[in-house]
Structure formats: structure tokens, C-alpha cells
Design a protein around this motif. Sequence first.
Motif, PDB file in Angstrom:
ATOM      1  N   HIS A   1       0.846  -1.194   0.000  1.00  0.00           N
ATOM      2  CA  HIS A   1       0.000   0.000   0.000  1.00  0.00           C
ATOM      3  C   HIS A   1       0.885   1.248   0.000  1.00  0.00           C
ATOM      4  CE1 HIS A   1      -3.271   2.693   1.214  1.00  0.00           C
ATOM      5  NE2 HIS A   1      -2.502   3.113   2.195  1.00  0.00           N
TER       6      HIS A   1
ATOM      7  N   ARG B   1      -2.193  -3.694   3.472  1.00  0.00           N
ATOM      8  CA  ARG B   1      -3.511  -3.850   4.096  1.00  0.00           C
ATOM      9  C   ARG B   1      -3.540  -5.238   4.728  1.00  0.00           C
ATOM     10  NH1 ARG B   1      -6.890   0.120   3.370  1.00  0.00           N
ATOM     11  NH2 ARG B   1      -6.582   1.541   1.632  1.00  0.00           N
ATOM     12  N   ASN B   2      -4.103  -5.322   5.906  1.00  0.00           N
ATOM     13  CA  ASN B   2      -4.144  -6.579   6.650  1.00  0.00           C
ATOM     14  C   ASN B   2      -5.075  -7.574   5.952  1.00  0.00           C
ATOM     15  OD1 ASN B   2      -4.114  -8.604   8.554  1.00  0.00           O
ATOM     16  ND2 ASN B   2      -5.046  -7.383  10.171  1.00  0.00           N
ATOM     17  N   TRP B   3      -4.542  -8.689   5.534  1.00  0.00           N
ATOM     18  CA  TRP B   3      -5.320  -9.741   4.871  1.00  0.00           C
ATOM     19  C   TRP B   3      -5.577 -10.911   5.817  1.00  0.00           C
ATOM     20  CZ3 TRP B   3      -0.187  -8.926   4.457  1.00  0.00           C
ATOM     21  CH2 TRP B   3       0.668 -10.011   4.583  1.00  0.00           C
TER      22      TRP B   3
ATOM     23  N   PRO C   1      -2.023   3.444   8.382  1.00  0.00           N
ATOM     24  CA  PRO C   1      -0.940   2.996   7.503  1.00  0.00           C
ATOM     25  C   PRO C   1       0.385   3.695   7.795  1.00  0.00           C
ATOM     26  CG  PRO C   1      -2.316   4.544   6.330  1.00  0.00           C
ATOM     27  CD  PRO C   1      -2.952   4.334   7.687  1.00  0.00           C
TER      28      PRO C   1
ATOM     29  N   GLU D   1      -5.847  -2.809  10.719  1.00  0.00           N
ATOM     30  CA  GLU D   1      -6.148  -2.498   9.320  1.00  0.00           C
ATOM     31  C   GLU D   1      -4.919  -2.668   8.428  1.00  0.00           C
ATOM     32  OE1 GLU D   1      -9.154  -1.843   8.009  1.00  0.00           O
ATOM     33  OE2 GLU D   1      -9.956  -2.228  10.014  1.00  0.00           O
ATOM     34  N   TYR D   2      -3.719  -2.557   9.050  1.00  0.00           N
ATOM     35  CA  TYR D   2      -2.478  -2.615   8.277  1.00  0.00           C
ATOM     36  C   TYR D   2      -1.436  -3.464   8.989  1.00  0.00           C
ATOM     37  CZ  TYR D   2      -4.565   1.251   5.789  1.00  0.00           C
ATOM     38  OH  TYR D   2      -5.422   2.017   5.064  1.00  0.00           O
TER      39      TYR D   2
END
Length: 185
Positions: free
Chosen positions: A41, A57-59, A139, A105-106
Motif C-alpha cells: 500500500h 492492508r491486513n489480509w 498505515p 487495518e495494516y
Amino acid sequence: MSIVLTPFARPRLFPRTPRGNTIQDITPEQFEAHLNSETPHAVLDGYAPFCKLHVHRNWTSTRCLTVPITEANRHLLRSGYEARNSAELPVLVRWFEGVEPPRAEYLVVILYSAAQLAKEGAPIDADWGVVGCIYTAEPDEIPMAPITMLRNALGVEEGGSGVPLDREAYRRSVDFWERNANWRP
């Protein structure tokens, strides 16, 4: 550009006995594959020229690494002396027990260059090595812990990187870590 997990980071991010405050839902091999196949990102400069931060981005279901300290949760703070591995001296650390942070989120992946890792006696067969990962809501990098900054300034022989202490960065770190703490399940 190739990226691998370092022997330093692997047990911290993917311990033998899984913990709720580490990376979730994937194997170390899947983590490496993602880092090598997906465009970040953002790419941020780290604290030294040999350090880069790849923001993804957190997957996964990985939770935020830190929790704000409030009057309602201050009583859940714990502390103790710990070393990150058997070669390092223990230092005072603190953490929460009994809190549940939100999903991150990240994932901010901390990378060191192959040249720096070789200098530290940990050569890799890649361009970059993962030395850590920050799980965060934004981020951005959260400040390195003050004790990590001090260890880095002590030099490679004490588990650091040999980067001199930046007094202003240290003060920003103290400001953040006075108001936040890591957590443990």
C-alpha cells in the motif's frame, strides 16, 4: 526485489505455540509469498538507510499491536524483565493482560537490507529480510520502543544495529509509549 523472514523475526511473528498477539491465519511461507507477490500500500523510510517499511492492508485477522492506556484499563498493565532471544540481556518491558484490541487495518513490515543483516551476523539469501512487523489501525509506523532505540545505539554486539540515538525521535517514542502499551492474551 526478494524478501525473506529472518531467523530473528520468524519465532516472534510465528511462534511454535500460536498466540493471539502475533500474525494470524497464515503460515510463515504464506506470509513471505504475499510480501513477494503483492505491491505494498505504501513504502516508508525506516529509522536508518538500511531500513524500509512496507505497509500492507491486513489480509488476516491479526489484531492491533498496541492499546491506548486509559484509567479504565491501567490496572491491567503488567511488567517484567525479558530478552528477545537467548543472546540478549533482559530489559524491562510492559504489556496489557485481559484486553482485546481491534483487528489491525495494516501490517507494517519492517525490512533490513541484506548488507545490514550480514553486518549484524545474520546473512540472508535475498535482497531484504523481515526483522519485525507492526499491526496497526493506520498505515503509519508507530514509534520504536525507547528500549529498542537504546539497544540499537549500543551496537550489534548487544543485539542492536549500531545506529546512534536520535534524541528527538526518542522523545517522540517516549510520548507515544507513555500513552500506549502492547498486549498479551
